[in-house]
Design a protein around this motif. Structure first.
Motif, short mmCIF file in Angstrom:
data_model
loop_
_atom_site.label_atom_id
_atom_site.label_comp_id
_atom_site.label_asym_id
_atom_site.label_seq_id
_atom_site.Cartn_x
_atom_site.Cartn_y
_atom_site.Cartn_z
N THR A 131 0.83 -1.21 0.00
CA THR A 131 0.00 0.00 0.00
C THR A 131 0.86 1.26 0.00
O THR A 131 0.58 2.23 -0.73
CB THR A 131 -0.93 0.00 1.22
OG1 THR A 131 -1.74 -1.19 1.21
CG2 THR A 131 -1.84 1.22 1.21
N ASN A 132 1.94 1.24 0.82
CA ASN A 132 2.84 2.40 0.86
C ASN A 132 3.49 2.63 -0.50
O ASN A 132 3.64 3.78 -0.96
CB ASN A 132 3.90 2.21 1.93
CG ASN A 132 3.32 2.27 3.33
OD1 ASN A 132 2.27 2.88 3.54
ND2 ASN A 132 3.98 1.68 4.29
N GLN A 133 3.89 1.51 -1.15
CA GLN A 133 4.51 1.65 -2.47
C GLN A 133 3.53 2.24 -3.47
O GLN A 133 3.87 3.11 -4.27
CB GLN A 133 5.00 0.27 -2.95
CG GLN A 133 6.17 -0.28 -2.13
CD GLN A 133 6.54 -1.69 -2.53
OE1 GLN A 133 5.89 -2.30 -3.38
NE2 GLN A 133 7.58 -2.23 -1.91
N LEU A 134 2.26 1.73 -3.42
CA LEU A 134 1.25 2.26 -4.33
C LEU A 134 0.96 3.73 -4.04
O LEU A 134 0.79 4.54 -4.97
CB LEU A 134 -0.04 1.44 -4.21
CG LEU A 134 0.01 0.01 -4.78
CD1 LEU A 134 -1.29 -0.72 -4.48
CD2 LEU A 134 0.26 0.04 -6.28
N GLU A 135 0.88 4.08 -2.73
CA GLU A 135 0.63 5.47 -2.38
C GLU A 135 1.76 6.38 -2.84
O GLU A 135 1.52 7.48 -3.37
CB GLU A 135 0.45 5.60 -0.86
CG GLU A 135 -0.86 5.03 -0.35
CD GLU A 135 -0.98 5.14 1.15
OE1 GLU A 135 0.03 5.51 1.79
OE2 GLU A 135 -2.08 4.86 1.68
N GLN A 136 3.01 5.90 -2.65
CA GLN A 136 4.15 6.71 -3.10
C GLN A 136 4.14 6.86 -4.62
O GLN A 136 4.39 7.95 -5.15
CB GLN A 136 5.45 6.07 -2.64
CG GLN A 136 5.65 6.12 -1.13
CD GLN A 136 6.88 5.37 -0.68
OE1 GLN A 136 7.61 4.81 -1.51
NE2 GLN A 136 7.13 5.34 0.62
N ALA A 137 3.83 5.73 -5.32
CA ALA A 137 3.78 5.80 -6.78
C ALA A 137 2.66 6.74 -7.24
O ALA A 137 2.85 7.54 -8.16
CB ALA A 137 3.57 4.40 -7.36
N GLN A 176 0.84 11.89 -9.27
CA GLN A 176 0.08 13.13 -9.13
C GLN A 176 1.01 14.34 -9.29
O GLN A 176 0.68 15.31 -9.99
CB GLN A 176 -0.60 13.19 -7.77
CG GLN A 176 -1.96 12.52 -7.72
CD GLN A 176 -2.66 12.79 -6.41
OE1 GLN A 176 -2.02 12.85 -5.37
NE2 GLN A 176 -3.96 12.95 -6.46
N GLN A 177 2.17 14.28 -8.58
CA GLN A 177 3.10 15.39 -8.66
C GLN A 177 3.59 15.60 -10.10
O GLN A 177 3.63 16.72 -10.60
CB GLN A 177 4.30 15.14 -7.74
CG GLN A 177 3.97 15.29 -6.26
CD GLN A 177 5.19 15.11 -5.40
OE1 GLN A 177 6.05 14.30 -5.70
NE2 GLN A 177 5.26 15.84 -4.33
N THR A 178 3.95 14.47 -10.75
CA THR A 178 4.45 14.56 -12.12
C THR A 178 3.37 15.12 -13.05
O THR A 178 3.63 15.98 -13.89
CB THR A 178 4.89 13.18 -12.59
OG1 THR A 178 5.89 12.66 -11.71
CG2 THR A 178 5.48 13.26 -14.00
N GLN A 179 2.14 14.60 -12.86
CA GLN A 179 1.04 15.06 -13.71
C GLN A 179 0.78 16.55 -13.51
O GLN A 179 0.62 17.31 -14.47
CB GLN A 179 -0.22 14.25 -13.40
CG GLN A 179 -1.41 14.62 -14.27
CD GLN A 179 -2.64 13.81 -13.90
OE1 GLN A 179 -2.65 13.12 -12.89
NE2 GLN A 179 -3.68 13.90 -14.71
N SER A 180 0.69 16.95 -12.20
CA SER A 180 0.42 18.36 -11.93
C SER A 180 1.55 19.25 -12.44
O SER A 180 1.30 20.33 -12.99
CB SER A 180 0.23 18.57 -10.42
OG SER A 180 1.40 18.24 -9.70
#
Length: 759
Positions: A450-456, A461-465
């Protein structure tokens, strides 16, 4: 005082829904959750009150009412959580929470003295102690009865001896009746005493013939068997004996009649006249004459029905307890004061892989590892203090495996209050422990995934924004650069020709002035035209107009230059840049927002620029940061009447960032600057710590819907931190404005800084 009362309930606060950005899903989630919690909290006290009303005999019923009041108060706080979403009555909400705290503390203080009373209720161990006391009393009664039987035997012997004496005296009296009248009288007295003893003794006495028939019985025997004196006379003892005991009784009687024994004792069952079976303890003796010839038998019978019933009840109770112990699904383990095994049921032995016989006498420490021994020593010390406990413990089985169990221990004390051992109830939870371990491993693995998915997802999100914002800024830069290019050429043409136009106009005006001097009286047609065009005003205003046009074109040229500096399309790579130019260009673009409005005064910009070197950076991206920070500062002053001030300070930072030195007047030649510090401060309303902590999170914004995306500060943070290796932080508190502090390294690849004065 009355004026303060409304403020107590309302206050100058915003509704709680603003914290959720009025997102319907989030607000709905809180409303539904708080409503369900409040409904549950209000229903629980109703059930508690109903229970107390129906069970007035329940001890400590008052604590139920206190718990009900506490739960109602808790439910009310959740109702107020819903209320404050729209109405900021935080003082009222806080008062209800204070009331809830008072009720909870009072409930806890009331509950504390009730705990010893609850613990004083009888426990299974106390009931077992009472049972042991009853058993000891039965043993004591048996001892007393045995002593009574011995007394009966002694009495029997004395009666037999006395009977023999009477028989001898009677024979002598028959021979010497006349000579021994006094002896005969004494004999009658003795017989009367014997008769009195025979009739009124509490023990049943019967005289029987050698054929087993009853010749004489006393009153006690008649009461025991329920027959009258005449009814029982002549009956055979086998008629009064329970059929199952007749054979044994006959064998003993035949042995005594055959001379193999003089007496015998036994406990047997009799059948009363009404058919009721009773138990009796009988002592039968054979009476002989002086020659040793058997004459008759004497039997003494004591009713022991109640004793046998008590013994039977005790045996049944012991059998029942033993069945419970042996068939229990939990292990039962009894240790002595030294920790050695006194008893273990089959279930306990099976848990550890032993037989019950193998466990008897073994020490508790033989079934645990070194860590368990340390814990067991501490636990045994608490048992000696009379402390009951329940805890999880790991035992070592015979095959080397481990047994996890819930251990419930109760100390055992003797009548003198001395510690005698401990009773343990053992419940096997090995499978549960294994399942819990597997579940923990699974949860850990799932949590990692879950942590890996959240980080990804967060990085996505950051990259997209950032891509979206970068694309916007790139498009804006291209548009600005295009506009600047298209405007620049005609403006330069106009600006350049204005110089010649100004000279030409000056020459024409000089020539016209000469005409006026040399021809003061023009023809009427010329005079009319001069008056129509207001020649004097035209000659005065035309130079001014040309001067204004020159100033305007110069202004347009500076704006175009600022737009080109801001867009920096030709500077995609990192290169030394003048930070002050970027700040000034950004301010020029935002100049229209700094001017006074209908309801607001002009925003004053105070520049306190220090002497800075050129800084290695991505100029376009850094201008984007300046644009975001200055736009936010202007937004913060939107609802502020005065003062409306934005202050921009630049300085140099040295060493590890702990020292800051302003080069506004005199830079120090002895210090080695490491980075530049840009401070952008406003006199707005400031922000809370919670908002400040989330300020750089993607999509977080405090602006109304449609006025902000929540990406500006997040992208600025990434540009400063990731692209330039600098720092970006905010210093703010409610009502005291906000200050953003940027720290940008002067050089990125071991380049020495170059001061602007040296360029």
């Amino acid at each position: 005082m009355l004026e303060l009362f409304p403020n107590y309930f309302l206050g100058n606060f915003i509704p709680h829904g603003h914290c959720y950005l009025w997102k319907p899903s989030l607000v709905g989630l809180h409303i539904i959750s708080d409503s369900l919690i409040a409904l549950a909290y209000y229903s629980i006290p109703i059930m508690l009150v109903y229970f107390v009303a129906k069970r007035r005999d329940m001890p400590f019923y008052g604590i139920f009412l206190l718990f009900g009041t506490f739960i109602v108060a808790c439910g009310t706080t959740h109702i107020l959580e819903i209320w404050t979403l729209w109405y900021p009555n935080y003082w009222l909400s806080g008062s209800v929470k204070a009331l809830t705290a008072g009720v909870s503390v009072y409930t806890a203080l009331t509950l504390a003295p009730l705990i010893p009373q609850a613990l004083a209720l009888p426990s299974p161990a106390q009931l077992e102690t009472t049972n042991q006391t009853l058993e000891k009393e039965i043993i004591e009664r048996k001892r007393v009865e045995e002593a009574l039987r011995q007394a009966h035997d002694e009495l029997e012997k004395r009666v037999a001896e006395r009977t023999a004496q009477l028989q001898a005296a009677n024979a002598r009296l028959q021979q010497e009746m006349m000579e021994h009248k006094q002896a005969d009288e004494a004999l009658r007295q003795n017989e009367a005493q014997f008769r009195a003893v025979f009739e009124w003794t509490a023990v049943g006495i019967v005289f029987g013939g050698l054929d087993g028939r009853i010749m004489e019985s006393n009153l006690a025997l008649q009461e025991i068997l329920g027959y009258g004196c005449e009814e029982i006379r002549g009956m055979n003892f086998t008629q009064l004996t329970h059929p199952e005991d007749v054979t044994t009784d006959l064998e003993l009687f035949q042995e005594m009649r055959a001379g193999k024994r003089d007496s015998y004792r036994q406990e047997k069952r009799y059948i009363r006249k009404e058919g009721v079976v009773i138990w009796g303890h009988v002592t039968v003796s054979l009476i002989r004459d002086q020659s040793g010839k058997p004459q008759f038998v004497v039997a003494m019978i004591d009713d022991i029905t109640e004793q046998r019933q008590a013994e039977e009840a005790l045996r049944e109770s012991e059998a029942q307890y033993r069945r419970i112990v042996e068939t229990a699904t939990e292990g039962i383990w009894v240790l002595d004061a030294e920790g050695n095994t006194n008893f273990a049921n089959q279930q306990m032995a099976q848990m550890l892989g032993y037989t019950a016989e193998e466990m008897i006498g073994q020490s508790l420490f033989a079934f645990m590892d070194e860590e368990g021994k340390t814990l067991a020593l501490e636990n045994m010390e608490r048992r000696r203090q009379g402390i009951k406990e329940q805890h999880d413990f790991k035992f070592c089985c015979k095959d080397g495996s481990h047994l996890w169990a819930i251990v419930s221990t109760n100390p055992i004390f003797d009548r003198a209050g001395n510690y005698a051992g401990v009773l343990g109830m053992i419940t096997d939870i090995t499978e549960r422990k294994q399942a819990e371990s597997a579940l923990r491993d699974s949860e850990t693995q799932l949590r990692q995934q879950t942590n890996q998915l959240e980080q990804a997802f967060y990085k996505l999100q950051q990259t997209q924004s950032q891509l979206v914002q970068s694309e916007k800024m790139s498009s804006l830069g291209q548009m600005v650069a295009g506009l600047a290019h298209e405007i620049n050429n005609p403006v330069n043409f106009i600006h350049g020709n204005l110089i010649y136009a100004n000279q030409y106009v000056k020459n024409l005006l000089d020539l016209l002035h000469l005409y006026q001097l040399n021809c003061p009286d023009p023809v009427p047609q010329i005079q009319e035209t001069v008056e129509a065009i207001e020649l004097d005003f035209l000659m005065e205003d035309l130079p001014k107009m040309l001067s204004s046009m020159s100033v305007g074109t110069e202004r347009i040229r500076s704006i175009v230059l600022s737009l080109r500096n801001f867009s920096r399309l030709d500077e995609a790579e990192m290169k030394p840049v003048n930070i002050h130019e970027g700040l000034d260009s950004t301010l020029l673009i935002l100049q229209h927002r700094l001017k006074a409005g209908v309801n607001n005064s002009e925003i004053q910009v105070i520049k306190e620029y220090g002497e800075l070197p050129l800084v290695d950076c991505y100029a376009g991206q850094l201008n984007q940061v300046f644009m975001n920070l200055l736009s936010n500062a202007i937004d913060a002053l939107e609802n502020v009447t005065s003062p409306r001030i934005i202050t921009i300070r630049t300085s140099l930072g040295f060493g590890d960032g702990k020292q800051e030195f302003s080069t506004l007047h005199h830079p120090s030649p002895n210090l080695d600057p490491q980075f530049v510090i840009i401070r952008i401060a406003d006199t707005g309303i400031g922000m809370s710590d919670d908002v400040r902590r989330r300020l750089f999170d993607p999509f977080f914004t405090t602006k109304p819907v449609g006025k902000g995306t929540g990406l500006g500060l997040s992208i600025s943070y990434q540009i400063v931190i990731e692209k330039h290796g600098g720092q970006l932080k905010c210093i703010s508190s409610p009502g005291k404005g906000a200050e953003f502090v940027l720290e940008i390294p002067i050089y990125q690849h071991s380049k020495l800084p170059v001061l602007l004065s040296e360029v």
